[in-house]
Design a protein around this motif. Sequence first.
Motif, mmCIF file in Angstrom:
data_model
loop_
_atom_site.group_PDB
_atom_site.id
_atom_site.type_symbol
_atom_site.label_atom_id
_atom_site.label_comp_id
_atom_site.label_asym_id
_atom_site.label_seq_id
_atom_site.Cartn_x
_atom_site.Cartn_y
_atom_site.Cartn_z
ATOM 1 N N LEU A 152 -12.558 8.351 -11.724
ATOM 2 C CA LEU A 152 -12.412 9.018 -10.434
ATOM 3 C C LEU A 152 -11.022 8.720 -9.888
ATOM 4 C CD1 LEU A 152 -13.633 10.640 -8.102
ATOM 5 C CD2 LEU A 152 -14.379 8.472 -7.086
ATOM 6 N N LYS A 153 -10.279 9.779 -9.552
ATOM 7 C CA LYS A 153 -8.961 9.639 -8.939
ATOM 8 C C LYS A 153 -9.066 10.079 -7.481
ATOM 9 C CE LYS A 153 -6.290 10.319 -13.192
ATOM 10 N NZ LYS A 153 -5.191 11.067 -13.849
ATOM 11 N N TYR A 154 -8.588 9.240 -6.595
ATOM 12 C CA TYR A 154 -8.693 9.524 -5.163
ATOM 13 C C TYR A 154 -7.672 8.659 -4.421
ATOM 14 C CZ TYR A 154 -11.367 5.170 -5.417
ATOM 15 O OH TYR A 154 -11.761 3.895 -5.646
ATOM 16 N N SER A 155 -7.548 8.891 -3.123
ATOM 17 C CA SER A 155 -6.657 8.077 -2.299
ATOM 18 C C SER A 155 -7.491 7.082 -1.511
ATOM 19 C CB SER A 155 -5.860 8.958 -1.340
ATOM 20 O OG SER A 155 -4.938 9.767 -2.060
ATOM 21 N N VAL A 172 -1.151 1.463 3.819
ATOM 22 C CA VAL A 172 -1.034 2.914 3.662
ATOM 23 C C VAL A 172 -2.096 3.365 2.670
ATOM 24 C CG1 VAL A 172 1.443 3.020 4.176
ATOM 25 C CG2 VAL A 172 0.673 2.666 1.821
ATOM 26 N N TRP A 173 -2.356 4.683 2.686
ATOM 27 C CA TRP A 173 -3.272 5.277 1.720
ATOM 28 C C TRP A 173 -2.483 5.620 0.451
ATOM 29 C CZ3 TRP A 173 -8.554 6.363 2.497
ATOM 30 C CH2 TRP A 173 -9.035 6.025 3.769
ATOM 31 N N LEU A 174 -2.970 5.149 -0.681
ATOM 32 C CA LEU A 174 -2.280 5.373 -1.952
ATOM 33 C C LEU A 174 -3.240 5.946 -2.988
ATOM 34 C CD1 LEU A 174 -0.195 2.072 -2.286
ATOM 35 C CD2 LEU A 174 0.634 4.338 -1.615
ATOM 36 N N PRO A 175 -2.706 6.733 -3.927
ATOM 37 C CA PRO A 175 -3.557 7.235 -5.016
ATOM 38 C C PRO A 175 -4.126 6.059 -5.816
ATOM 39 C CG PRO A 175 -1.486 8.429 -4.956
ATOM 40 C CD PRO A 175 -1.332 7.272 -4.022
ATOM 41 N N LYS A 176 -5.357 6.227 -6.245
ATOM 42 C CA LYS A 176 -6.024 5.152 -6.980
ATOM 43 C C LYS A 176 -6.838 5.742 -8.129
ATOM 44 C CE LYS A 176 -8.878 1.008 -6.233
ATOM 45 N NZ LYS A 176 -9.624 0.189 -5.260
#
Length: 528
Positions: free
Chosen positions: A172-175, A183-187
């Motif tokens: 699963l790829k998400y922020s 900060v919100w980062l891609p994960k």
Amino acid sequence: MKLRTKLPLFTSITVLTSILLIAFTSIYNFRMQTESDIEHFRNDETESITSQLKDMVNIAYAMIDNSFKDSNEFGIRERYGMDYMDTVVDPVTKQLLANKLKFTLDNLRVLRFGTDGYLWINRYDPPHEVVMHATMPNLEGSPHVFYIEESDVNMYDAYSQVIKDNNGEGILKYSFYKPDVKVWLPKISYLKLYEPMGWVIGTGVYEDYIDREVQKKREDLDNRVNFLIRITLIIGAALIFIATVVLYYFGNSVSRPIQMIEKQLFQMSQGLVVEKLQIERDDEIGQMKQSLDALIDGFAAYAGFARQIGEGNLDSEFKLLSKEDNLGNSLLEMRDSLRRAREEEAKRRQENRRRQWAAEGLAVLGDIIRMGSGRTSEMMTEVLKKLTEYVNAVMGGIFVLNDSNRDDVYLEQMASVAYQKSKYIKHKVYPGDGLVGTCFLEKEKIFMTKLPDKYIEVHTGLGEAKPKNLLLVPLIMDNNVLGVLEIASMEIFEEYQVDFIERLSQSLAIAVASYRITANVSGEALSA
């Protein structure tokens, strides 16, 4: 101006111009290739990290599964089924299992991927209670809702959806919010369902980790570009100097064959097939020409050998140009590796065929045993007929313990197929008497490839023949021998056939035990 003066001068200018042009083109192409390599590196790094995340989840899965399987020590799964933690009524046992799982989860808390990757576990079904969280233990024991950035999707619902869509595990790829940078980062997260407990095991890493690795790669490639520029300038200056000195002394007689050789080398570097030069000299240029000819022959040999491998001829031979022939050794290693892979594949196919053969045989014979309830002798005869046919044996017999009279305990022959001994058939065999009695007493199989004289003979239309192979297997249940299975073949039994017969003997032992209990209750004879 003399030719030998003009030649070095013009050659020097030409070499300088060519070097600068080649250097500029090479550096430009290298720069362009660098950008492409960076993108490939990012993709490869992402795949590598995803694989490592998967490995980390698999490690956690194995540890949890090991704890789960250890529940057999307490007989929990047999007594309560798969959802044992929710149905256990024994407080002591439940506490033991809970402590073991807690110990496992505590060990999982310390596992890390890099500096930011940690493990968490939540329940698959809503409301997705958090079971374990390595960095925020305060979340454990209750459900929580974390919405993915710019969406109304609960992160835990997304986890369950990924598992549902990907047969139990997936990416699963998400922020997500990163506390240290706020900060919100891609994960990227890898998730796997541990079905017996209904747990989702997950771990992840922020993509800024990949960005840092990519930056390191970029810096490394930039250093290489700078090194290439320096080396190009150094080599260029050296070549200009050498060319000027050499051409000044040797003139056109030297420059022409060198140009010819240089042209061939360049063509070969482009992968072209070239013909040998017609140059006859006894000096260094002649030696260069001979070396070039050897290189041309070597490349032709490489191409031919590679073509043979490509066509599947893995038995093709190749003669190395020298002990230090790295390319030749690499080709040989590739051929040997492909050959081993082919042999291993053939071995795997054979093992699969043997496993399937054994499974099908046990299924067929097991059906005969189950359907023969109440007809012991007939069932054993049918089993023996099918067994001798299945393993390509010529004869066989089944002897069952008869201890109804404690003063006269013996092995009674319950079934036989093509069973003809030298003088007569023994329907009674006492413990210790012959091979059957010995097998019964020792509780061990007897596997013979050289039979005693006239022990067994087979009568056919062509006369008498002596089997080459004899196998006796005790029918054992709960460490008690209930009988002996004897089978002979004209061919040597393979190891997988012996294993198959031993596994069948276990089913026969269970059947005999069942029939003995039934016979004792009803007062009937075992051979009925």
